[in-house]
Scaffold this motif. Sequence first.
Motif, PDB file in Angstrom:
ATOM      1  N   ASP A  76     -29.513  -6.392  -1.364  1.00 21.76           N
ATOM      2  CA  ASP A  76     -28.162  -6.948  -1.492  1.00 21.76           C
ATOM      3  C   ASP A  76     -27.873  -7.351  -2.937  1.00 21.76           C
ATOM      4  OD1 ASP A  76     -27.783  -6.540   1.196  1.00 21.76           O
ATOM      5  OD2 ASP A  76     -28.146  -8.648   1.769  1.00 21.76           O
ATOM      6  N   ALA A  77     -28.826  -7.995  -3.583  1.00 29.31           N
ATOM      7  CA  ALA A  77     -28.642  -8.431  -4.970  1.00 29.31           C
ATOM      8  C   ALA A  77     -28.559  -7.229  -5.915  1.00 29.31           C
ATOM      9  CB  ALA A  77     -29.773  -9.353  -5.399  1.00 29.31           C
ATOM     10  N   ALA A  78     -29.416  -6.240  -5.710  1.00 26.52           N
ATOM     11  CA  ALA A  78     -29.442  -5.073  -6.597  1.00 26.52           C
ATOM     12  C   ALA A  78     -28.203  -4.201  -6.431  1.00 26.52           C
ATOM     13  CB  ALA A  78     -30.704  -4.254  -6.347  1.00 26.52           C
ATOM     14  N   GLU A  79     -27.651  -4.145  -5.227  1.00 24.71           N
ATOM     15  CA  GLU A  79     -26.417  -3.379  -5.024  1.00 24.71           C
ATOM     16  C   GLU A  79     -25.307  -3.948  -5.891  1.00 24.71           C
ATOM     17  OE1 GLU A  79     -25.613  -0.650  -3.527  1.00 24.71           O
ATOM     18  OE2 GLU A  79     -27.480  -0.267  -2.459  1.00 24.71           O
ATOM     19  N   GLY A  80     -25.268  -5.271  -6.028  1.00 22.20           N
ATOM     20  CA  GLY A  80     -24.271  -5.904  -6.886  1.00 22.20           C
ATOM     21  C   GLY A  80     -24.437  -5.539  -8.343  1.00 22.20           C
ATOM     22  N   LEU A  81     -25.669  -5.296  -8.773  1.00 20.64           N
ATOM     23  CA  LEU A  81     -25.916  -4.907 -10.166  1.00 20.64           C
ATOM     24  C   LEU A  81     -25.428  -3.500 -10.471  1.00 20.64           C
ATOM     25  CD1 LEU A  81     -29.558  -6.212 -10.728  1.00 20.64           C
ATOM     26  CD2 LEU A  81     -27.447  -7.162 -11.648  1.00 20.64           C
ATOM     27  N   LYS A  82     -25.505  -2.616  -9.493  1.00 17.48           N
ATOM     28  CA  LYS A  82     -25.127  -1.227  -9.733  1.00 17.48           C
ATOM     29  C   LYS A  82     -23.638  -1.045  -9.940  1.00 17.48           C
ATOM     30  CE  LYS A  82     -27.059   2.350  -8.240  1.00 17.48           C
ATOM     31  NZ  LYS A  82     -27.515   3.482  -7.484  1.00 17.48           N
TER      32      LYS A  82
ATOM     33  N   ARG B 297     -28.540  -0.092 -15.227  1.00 24.27           N
ATOM     34  CA  ARG B 297     -28.356   0.823 -14.081  1.00 24.27           C
ATOM     35  C   ARG B 297     -29.690   1.461 -13.672  1.00 24.27           C
ATOM     36  NH1 ARG B 297     -22.944   2.233 -12.980  1.00 24.27           N
ATOM     37  NH2 ARG B 297     -21.520   1.360 -14.512  1.00 24.27           N
ATOM     38  N   LYS B 298     -30.479   1.824 -14.664  1.00 26.97           N
ATOM     39  CA  LYS B 298     -31.785   2.424 -14.370  1.00 26.97           C
ATOM     40  C   LYS B 298     -32.685   1.403 -13.678  1.00 26.97           C
ATOM     41  CE  LYS B 298     -35.645   4.834 -16.464  1.00 26.97           C
ATOM     42  NZ  LYS B 298     -36.268   5.312 -17.693  1.00 26.97           N
ATOM     43  N   ALA B 299     -32.721   0.173 -14.183  1.00 25.26           N
ATOM     44  CA  ALA B 299     -33.535  -0.884 -13.572  1.00 25.26           C
ATOM     45  C   ALA B 299     -33.062  -1.187 -12.155  1.00 25.26           C
ATOM     46  CB  ALA B 299     -33.486  -2.150 -14.427  1.00 25.26           C
ATOM     47  N   ALA B 300     -31.754  -1.229 -11.958  1.00 27.00           N
ATOM     48  CA  ALA B 300     -31.219  -1.480 -10.616  1.00 27.00           C
ATOM     49  C   ALA B 300     -31.630  -0.366  -9.664  1.00 27.00           C
ATOM     50  CB  ALA B 300     -29.703  -1.616 -10.661  1.00 27.00           C
ATOM     51  N   GLY B 301     -31.625   0.854 -10.130  1.00 28.44           N
ATOM     52  CA  GLY B 301     -32.063   1.977  -9.294  1.00 28.44           C
ATOM     53  C   GLY B 301     -33.526   1.852  -8.900  1.00 28.44           C
ATOM     54  N   THR B 302     -34.363   1.453  -9.846  1.00 30.29           N
ATOM     55  CA  THR B 302     -35.788   1.250  -9.570  1.00 30.29           C
ATOM     56  C   THR B 302     -35.985   0.133  -8.548  1.00 30.29           C
ATOM     57  OG1 THR B 302     -36.370   2.006 -11.791  1.00 30.29           O
ATOM     58  CG2 THR B 302     -38.021   0.689 -10.634  1.00 30.29           C
ATOM     59  N   ILE B 303     -35.259  -0.951  -8.732  1.00 32.70           N
ATOM     60  CA  ILE B 303     -35.349  -2.085  -7.805  1.00 32.70           C
ATOM     61  C   ILE B 303     -34.891  -1.659  -6.403  1.00 32.70           C
ATOM     62  CG2 ILE B 303     -34.346  -4.349  -7.251  1.00 32.70           C
ATOM     63  CD1 ILE B 303     -34.243  -4.803 -10.357  1.00 32.70           C
ATOM     64  N   LEU B 304     -33.802  -0.927  -6.333  1.00 33.36           N
ATOM     65  CA  LEU B 304     -33.298  -0.467  -5.039  1.00 33.36           C
ATOM     66  C   LEU B 304     -34.306   0.434  -4.334  1.00 33.36           C
ATOM     67  CD1 LEU B 304     -29.584   0.244  -5.958  1.00 33.36           C
ATOM     68  CD2 LEU B 304     -30.381  -1.385  -4.243  1.00 33.36           C
TER      69      LEU B 304
END
Length: 114
Positions: free
Chosen positions: A107-113, A77-84
Amino acid sequence: MDTLELVLLYDYYGGLLTDRQRECFEMRYNQDLSLGEIGQELGISRQGVHDNLSRTEALLRNMEAKTGCVSRDQACRKAAGTILDAARRLLRSDDPEVSALARRILDAAEGLKE
């Protein structure tokens, strides 16, 4: 370990506990009942409630130590936030190719969150 951490572990691993362990845990941490109140409700001693909760908390910690699901999920979740955040900044680029790539990343990172 604080209450928030225990509740988070319970959210992940609570289904693996016995009915009595879940019942005691929920009364203590979700309903904020005292050990005496839980004992009275369940017809067991205050010490019995304490022992049950101690074993339950140890089981939850042990499950996390062995599987690491909670810590891995938090890291993702932390990595996805950084990517977003980075992709949102790139999205403002004047370069259409950079903006298009940023949109794909978002689009890809939203799916991770989720």
